[in-house]
Design a protein around this motif. Structure first.
Motif, PDB file in Angstrom:
ATOM      1  N   ASP A  58       0.813  -1.216   0.000  1.00  0.00           N
ATOM      2  CA  ASP A  58       0.000   0.000   0.000  1.00  0.00           C
ATOM      3  C   ASP A  58       0.849   1.270   0.000  1.00  0.00           C
ATOM      4  OD1 ASP A  58       0.954  -0.295   2.568  1.00  0.00           O
ATOM      5  OD2 ASP A  58      -0.949   0.146   3.548  1.00  0.00           O
ATOM      6  N   SER A  59       2.179   1.144   0.194  1.00  0.00           N
ATOM      7  CA  SER A  59       3.020   2.344   0.251  1.00  0.00           C
ATOM      8  C   SER A  59       4.136   2.404  -0.788  1.00  0.00           C
ATOM      9  CB  SER A  59       3.629   2.501   1.652  1.00  0.00           C
ATOM     10  OG  SER A  59       4.425   1.380   1.963  1.00  0.00           O
ATOM     11  N   TRP A  60       4.395   1.306  -1.510  1.00  0.00           N
ATOM     12  CA  TRP A  60       5.448   1.326  -2.527  1.00  0.00           C
ATOM     13  C   TRP A  60       5.237   0.238  -3.567  1.00  0.00           C
ATOM     14  CZ3 TRP A  60       7.459  -3.470  -2.437  1.00  0.00           C
ATOM     15  CH2 TRP A  60       7.620  -4.118  -1.218  1.00  0.00           C
ATOM     16  N   VAL A  61       5.932   0.422  -4.698  1.00  0.00           N
ATOM     17  CA  VAL A  61       6.049  -0.599  -5.736  1.00  0.00           C
ATOM     18  C   VAL A  61       7.540  -0.748  -6.006  1.00  0.00           C
ATOM     19  CG1 VAL A  61       5.559  -1.210  -8.137  1.00  0.00           C
ATOM     20  CG2 VAL A  61       3.821  -0.033  -6.776  1.00  0.00           C
ATOM     21  N   GLU A  80       1.315   7.170  -2.299  1.00  0.00           N
ATOM     22  CA  GLU A  80       0.560   7.655  -1.147  1.00  0.00           C
ATOM     23  C   GLU A  80      -0.866   7.148  -1.147  1.00  0.00           C
ATOM     24  OE1 GLU A  80       0.969  11.790  -0.362  1.00  0.00           O
ATOM     25  OE2 GLU A  80       3.101  11.768  -0.849  1.00  0.00           O
ATOM     26  N   ASP A  81      -1.405   6.846  -2.330  1.00  0.00           N
ATOM     27  CA  ASP A  81      -2.753   6.292  -2.383  1.00  0.00           C
ATOM     28  C   ASP A  81      -2.891   5.367  -3.591  1.00  0.00           C
ATOM     29  OD1 ASP A  81      -3.786   7.823  -4.741  1.00  0.00           O
ATOM     30  OD2 ASP A  81      -3.623   9.526  -3.379  1.00  0.00           O
ATOM     31  N   GLU A  82      -3.979   4.644  -3.607  1.00  0.00           N
ATOM     32  CA  GLU A  82      -4.230   3.612  -4.617  1.00  0.00           C
ATOM     33  C   GLU A  82      -4.189   4.162  -6.046  1.00  0.00           C
ATOM     34  OE1 GLU A  82      -4.913  -0.411  -5.318  1.00  0.00           O
ATOM     35  OE2 GLU A  82      -4.755   0.536  -3.357  1.00  0.00           O
ATOM     36  N   SER A  83      -4.560   5.416  -6.234  1.00  0.00           N
ATOM     37  CA  SER A  83      -4.612   5.991  -7.583  1.00  0.00           C
ATOM     38  C   SER A  83      -3.231   6.111  -8.229  1.00  0.00           C
ATOM     39  CB  SER A  83      -5.289   7.361  -7.554  1.00  0.00           C
ATOM     40  OG  SER A  83      -4.498   8.291  -6.832  1.00  0.00           O
ATOM     41  N   GLU A  84      -2.174   6.088  -7.451  1.00  0.00           N
ATOM     42  CA  GLU A  84      -0.815   6.202  -7.973  1.00  0.00           C
ATOM     43  C   GLU A  84      -0.202   4.850  -8.347  1.00  0.00           C
ATOM     44  OE1 GLU A  84       0.975   8.089  -4.600  1.00  0.00           O
ATOM     45  OE2 GLU A  84       0.605  10.091  -5.399  1.00  0.00           O
ATOM     46  N   ARG A  85      -0.862   3.759  -7.981  1.00  0.00           N
ATOM     47  CA  ARG A  85      -0.269   2.430  -8.146  1.00  0.00           C
ATOM     48  C   ARG A  85      -0.027   2.068  -9.608  1.00  0.00           C
ATOM     49  NH1 ARG A  85      -2.465  -2.299  -4.823  1.00  0.00           N
ATOM     50  NH2 ARG A  85      -1.204  -1.224  -3.297  1.00  0.00           N
ATOM     51  N   TYR A  86      -0.988   2.335 -10.492  1.00  0.00           N
ATOM     52  CA  TYR A  86      -0.826   1.947 -11.900  1.00  0.00           C
ATOM     53  C   TYR A  86       0.430   2.586 -12.501  1.00  0.00           C
ATOM     54  CZ  TYR A  86      -1.490   1.402 -16.872  1.00  0.00           C
ATOM     55  OH  TYR A  86      -1.287   1.103 -18.191  1.00  0.00           O
ATOM     56  N   GLU A  87       0.594   3.874 -12.302  1.00  0.00           N
ATOM     57  CA  GLU A  87       1.769   4.563 -12.855  1.00  0.00           C
ATOM     58  C   GLU A  87       3.055   4.027 -12.226  1.00  0.00           C
ATOM     59  OE1 GLU A  87       4.116   7.071 -15.171  1.00  0.00           O
ATOM     60  OE2 GLU A  87       2.052   6.415 -15.405  1.00  0.00           O
ATOM     61  N   LEU A  89       3.539   0.987 -11.086  1.00  0.00           N
ATOM     62  CA  LEU A  89       3.781  -0.329 -11.684  1.00  0.00           C
ATOM     63  C   LEU A  89       4.404  -0.184 -13.069  1.00  0.00           C
ATOM     64  CD1 LEU A  89       0.492  -2.106 -10.614  1.00  0.00           C
ATOM     65  CD2 LEU A  89       2.801  -2.833  -9.982  1.00  0.00           C
ATOM     66  N   ARG A  90       3.919   0.767 -13.856  1.00  0.00           N
ATOM     67  CA  ARG A  90       4.454   0.983 -15.206  1.00  0.00           C
ATOM     68  C   ARG A  90       5.909   1.424 -15.149  1.00  0.00           C
ATOM     69  NH1 ARG A  90       5.991   4.365 -18.380  1.00  0.00           N
ATOM     70  NH2 ARG A  90       5.457   6.191 -17.160  1.00  0.00           N
ATOM     71  N   VAL A  91       6.230   2.340 -14.272  1.00  0.00           N
ATOM     72  CA  VAL A  91       7.610   2.826 -14.125  1.00  0.00           C
ATOM     73  C   VAL A  91       8.541   1.677 -13.715  1.00  0.00           C
ATOM     74  CG1 VAL A  91       9.109   4.297 -12.706  1.00  0.00           C
ATOM     75  CG2 VAL A  91       6.985   5.222 -13.652  1.00  0.00           C
ATOM     76  N   CYS A  92       8.109   0.885 -12.759  1.00  0.00           N
ATOM     77  CA  CYS A  92       8.938  -0.230 -12.289  1.00  0.00           C
ATOM     78  C   CYS A  92       9.066  -1.314 -13.360  1.00  0.00           C
ATOM     79  CB  CYS A  92       8.376  -0.800 -10.997  1.00  0.00           C
ATOM     80  SG  CYS A  92       8.613   0.309  -9.583  1.00  0.00           S
ATOM     81  N   GLU A  93       7.995  -1.574 -14.100  1.00  0.00           N
ATOM     82  CA  GLU A  93       8.071  -2.559 -15.185  1.00  0.00           C
ATOM     83  C   GLU A  93       9.069  -2.114 -16.243  1.00  0.00           C
ATOM     84  OE1 GLU A  93       5.281  -5.015 -18.326  1.00  0.00           O
ATOM     85  OE2 GLU A  93       4.439  -3.262 -17.320  1.00  0.00           O
ATOM     86  N   ASP A  94       9.022  -0.846 -16.616  1.00  0.00           N
ATOM     87  CA  ASP A  94       9.982  -0.318 -17.595  1.00  0.00           C
ATOM     88  C   ASP A  94      11.417  -0.475 -17.095  1.00  0.00           C
ATOM     89  OD1 ASP A  94       7.868   0.381 -19.252  1.00  0.00           O
ATOM     90  OD2 ASP A  94       7.972   2.530 -18.785  1.00  0.00           O
ATOM     91  N   ALA A  95      11.635  -0.230 -15.808  1.00  0.00           N
ATOM     92  CA  ALA A  95      12.976  -0.347 -15.236  1.00  0.00           C
ATOM     93  C   ALA A  95      13.456  -1.800 -15.247  1.00  0.00           C
ATOM     94  CB  ALA A  95      12.994   0.205 -13.810  1.00  0.00           C
ATOM     95  N   VAL A  96      12.568  -2.731 -14.938  1.00  0.00           N
ATOM     96  CA  VAL A  96      12.943  -4.147 -14.949  1.00  0.00           C
ATOM     97  C   VAL A  96      13.265  -4.592 -16.371  1.00  0.00           C
ATOM     98  CG1 VAL A  96      12.113  -6.504 -14.561  1.00  0.00           C
ATOM     99  CG2 VAL A  96      11.686  -4.728 -12.848  1.00  0.00           C
ATOM    100  N   ARG A  97      12.450  -4.197 -17.330  1.00  0.00           N
ATOM    101  CA  ARG A  97      12.709  -4.571 -18.724  1.00  0.00           C
ATOM    102  C   ARG A  97      14.035  -3.972 -19.209  1.00  0.00           C
ATOM    103  NH1 ARG A  97       8.454  -7.156 -21.118  1.00  0.00           N
ATOM    104  NH2 ARG A  97       6.436  -6.888 -20.101  1.00  0.00           N
TER     105      ARG A  97
END
Length: 110
Positions: A58-61, A80-87, A89-97
């Motif tokens: 609930d506080s990080w990806v 800070e809230d659920e509405s930020e999770r999608y973005e 996840l996308r940032v972290c996915e790009d970094a992993v790729r």
């Protein structure tokens, strides 16, 4: 012991990723596939498995990549809230790729 330190010293099976989703400490665990993962596994005759992973609470990806026999965090995004999770996840996915493709931060800025 941190969650990343508790991961086995190998790529995760689908069942292990599913088990992470049932863990109390993680709200979401998603395997990140890349074209290089399959080629590397075939080239090294390694067992197939997830070599990239997104973990969310609930506080990080966190974007995590398996390299050199160990898991490494390649990106962390605080939320800070659920509405930020999608973005996040996308940032972290790009970094992993990017990490799986052998890119570094210096490569991405050139």
């Amino acid at each position: 012991m941190s969650l990343v330190a508790s991961l086995p010293g190998r790529p995760l099976t689908d069942g292990e990723v599913a088990s992470l989703n049932r863990a109390d400490s993680v709200e979401l665990a998603v395997a990140v596939d890349s074209e290089t993962d399959t080629a590397a596994a075939e080239g090294n005759a390694a067992a197939p498995g997830a070599e990239g992973l997104l973990l969310a609470t609930d506080s990080w990806v966190k974007g995590i990549d398996f390299r050199g026999g160990a898991w490494a965090v390649v990106e962390t995004v605080a939320i800070e809230d659920e509405s930020e999770r999608y973005e996040a996840l996308r940032v972290c996915e790009d970094a992993v790729r990017a990490s799986g493709a052998g890119e570094t931060d210096a490569d991405a800025t050139e």
